[in-house]
Design a protein around this motif. Sequence first.
Motif, PDB file in Angstrom:
ATOM      1  N   LYS A  79       0.827  -1.202   0.000  1.00 24.28           N
ATOM      2  CA  LYS A  79       0.000   0.000   0.000  1.00 24.28           C
ATOM      3  C   LYS A  79       0.865   1.258   0.000  1.00 24.28           C
ATOM      4  O   LYS A  79       0.572   2.234  -0.694  1.00 24.28           O
ATOM      5  CB  LYS A  79      -0.943  -0.004   1.202  1.00 24.28           C
ATOM      6  N   THR A  80       1.939   1.230   0.797  1.00 24.94           N
ATOM      7  CA  THR A  80       2.858   2.372   0.831  1.00 24.94           C
ATOM      8  C   THR A  80       3.470   2.624  -0.535  1.00 24.94           C
ATOM      9  O   THR A  80       3.548   3.770  -1.005  1.00 24.94           O
ATOM     10  CB  THR A  80       3.961   2.125   1.874  1.00 24.94           C
ATOM     11  N   LEU A  81       3.919   1.563  -1.195  1.00 24.18           N
ATOM     12  CA  LEU A  81       4.506   1.701  -2.524  1.00 24.18           C
ATOM     13  C   LEU A  81       3.473   2.180  -3.534  1.00 24.18           C
ATOM     14  O   LEU A  81       3.782   2.993  -4.416  1.00 24.18           O
ATOM     15  CB  LEU A  81       5.112   0.375  -2.973  1.00 24.18           C
ATOM     16  N   GLY A  82       2.236   1.686  -3.419  1.00 26.81           N
ATOM     17  CA  GLY A  82       1.186   2.125  -4.337  1.00 26.81           C
ATOM     18  C   GLY A  82       0.881   3.605  -4.184  1.00 26.81           C
ATOM     19  O   GLY A  82       0.779   4.342  -5.184  1.00 26.81           O
ATOM     20  N   ILE A  83       0.745   4.051  -2.943  1.00 27.25           N
ATOM     21  CA  ILE A  83       0.503   5.470  -2.679  1.00 27.25           C
ATOM     22  C   ILE A  83       1.669   6.316  -3.188  1.00 27.25           C
ATOM     23  O   ILE A  83       1.481   7.339  -3.865  1.00 27.25           O
ATOM     24  CB  ILE A  83       0.292   5.708  -1.171  1.00 27.25           C
ATOM     25  N   ALA A 130      -5.166   9.807  -0.748  1.00 26.39           N
ATOM     26  CA  ALA A 130      -3.756   9.822  -0.374  1.00 26.39           C
ATOM     27  C   ALA A 130      -2.879  10.190  -1.565  1.00 26.39           C
ATOM     28  O   ALA A 130      -1.949  11.000  -1.451  1.00 26.39           O
ATOM     29  CB  ALA A 130      -3.350   8.459   0.181  1.00 26.39           C
ATOM     30  N   VAL A 131      -3.163   9.593  -2.726  1.00 26.93           N
ATOM     31  CA  VAL A 131      -2.368   9.864  -3.929  1.00 26.93           C
ATOM     32  C   VAL A 131      -2.490  11.324  -4.338  1.00 26.93           C
ATOM     33  O   VAL A 131      -1.492  11.999  -4.629  1.00 26.93           O
ATOM     34  CB  VAL A 131      -2.812   8.936  -5.079  1.00 26.93           C
ATOM     35  N   VAL A 132      -3.707  11.840  -4.368  1.00 27.53           N
ATOM     36  CA  VAL A 132      -3.929  13.219  -4.818  1.00 27.53           C
ATOM     37  C   VAL A 132      -3.300  14.217  -3.854  1.00 27.53           C
ATOM     38  O   VAL A 132      -2.611  15.157  -4.274  1.00 27.53           O
ATOM     39  CB  VAL A 132      -5.441  13.495  -4.977  1.00 27.53           C
ATOM     40  N   VAL A 133      -3.521  14.008  -2.554  1.00 26.83           N
ATOM     41  CA  VAL A 133      -2.993  14.954  -1.558  1.00 26.83           C
ATOM     42  C   VAL A 133      -1.471  14.984  -1.595  1.00 26.83           C
ATOM     43  O   VAL A 133      -0.853  16.060  -1.685  1.00 26.83           O
ATOM     44  CB  VAL A 133      -3.507  14.578  -0.156  1.00 26.83           C
ATOM     45  N   VAL A 146       8.281   8.339   0.059  1.00 24.46           N
ATOM     46  CA  VAL A 146       7.988   7.041   0.673  1.00 24.46           C
ATOM     47  C   VAL A 146       7.820   7.200   2.181  1.00 24.46           C
ATOM     48  O   VAL A 146       6.907   6.624   2.787  1.00 24.46           O
ATOM     49  CB  VAL A 146       9.103   6.026   0.354  1.00 24.46           C
ATOM     50  N   LYS A 147       8.695   7.984   2.797  1.00 25.64           N
ATOM     51  CA  LYS A 147       8.583   8.196   4.243  1.00 25.64           C
ATOM     52  C   LYS A 147       7.363   9.047   4.586  1.00 25.64           C
ATOM     53  O   LYS A 147       6.663   8.777   5.568  1.00 25.64           O
ATOM     54  CB  LYS A 147       9.859   8.863   4.770  1.00 25.64           C
ATOM     55  N   GLU A 148       7.086  10.063   3.760  1.00 24.74           N
ATOM     56  CA  GLU A 148       5.957  10.941   4.051  1.00 24.74           C
ATOM     57  C   GLU A 148       4.611  10.259   3.827  1.00 24.74           C
ATOM     58  O   GLU A 148       3.587  10.740   4.314  1.00 24.74           O
ATOM     59  CB  GLU A 148       6.040  12.209   3.192  1.00 24.74           C
ATOM     60  N   SER A 149       4.603   9.148   3.105  1.00 23.94           N
ATOM     61  CA  SER A 149       3.349   8.418   2.920  1.00 23.94           C
ATOM     62  C   SER A 149       2.785   7.943   4.252  1.00 23.94           C
ATOM     63  O   SER A 149       1.578   7.695   4.381  1.00 23.94           O
ATOM     64  CB  SER A 149       3.558   7.231   1.977  1.00 23.94           C
ATOM     65  N   SER A 177      -4.758   3.033   5.982  1.00 23.05           N
ATOM     66  CA  SER A 177      -3.743   2.149   6.551  1.00 23.05           C
ATOM     67  C   SER A 177      -2.627   1.885   5.549  1.00 23.05           C
ATOM     68  O   SER A 177      -2.883   1.571   4.391  1.00 23.05           O
ATOM     69  CB  SER A 177      -4.394   0.824   6.966  1.00 23.05           C
ATOM     70  N   GLU A 178      -1.386   2.031   5.997  1.00 26.23           N
ATOM     71  CA  GLU A 178      -0.215   1.698   5.183  1.00 26.23           C
ATOM     72  C   GLU A 178       0.801   0.998   6.087  1.00 26.23           C
ATOM     73  O   GLU A 178       0.419   0.425   7.102  1.00 26.23           O
ATOM     74  CB  GLU A 178       0.359   2.942   4.477  1.00 26.23           C
TER      75      GLU A 178
END
Length: 237
Positions: free
Chosen positions: A25-29, A106-109, A172-175, A184-185
């Motif tokens: 999920k983290t990588l996807g975001i 999450a992606v847009v923000v 990646v960290k800011e996700s 959830s990530e």
Amino acid sequence: MTVSEISRLFFADGWLQALAQGMVKTLGISLGAFVLGLSIGLIVAMVKLKGPRWMVVCANCYTTLYRAVPELLLILLLYYAGADLINLTMAALGQPSVEINGFMAAVVVLGIVQGAYSGEIIRGAIESIPHGQIEAARSYGINRLMLVRRVILPSMLPFAIAGLSNLWLVLVKESALISVVGYSELLTAGRQAAASTKHYLLFYLAVAAFYYLITLVSSSVFRQVEVRFERWMPRHS
């Protein structure tokens, strides 16, 4: 804690799978936000370099604001203000309110936030291109769209790749910040595992190991990309 207890927690109890799903999920975001941020950044960079005065002012305000305000505050503002704006629009159209998809939000923000940083990286990379290359392309009568696609983008990538690789790792960290709006990530999965088992140190170290693995793989990929693009750079004797 013994090895058998650790093995039971990660494998028998399924927490390793939960952390792996959180990493996906983290990588996807991060990937979605990175692509969106690059798209926004390219537009912002082109506007700053060649746009009309009023658009340059808007682009400068955008990059200044989003680099000045903390990312966590921006995420909260964009998520809740964006959700309210969408539902107000739906109400004005006589439609029921909609529930915001956590992943897309999450992606847009994060993409909007990262667009400010990538815009400055891309602008600096474009300004590093020898001006003669662009003038030579224009002398052949290439239109603006093809000039960007066939000349500017390939020429600026060697100058931008180092900055973009750092931007990706920061993203990646800011996700992890997106957990404040309920999505959830990786870090959220680790926090849930730690709270459920009471083994806080173990699972937070496991989360750190997952982030470190992402960093190692990402650094290797970007290094290969950088080496590939460096072949296009002129050699000085």
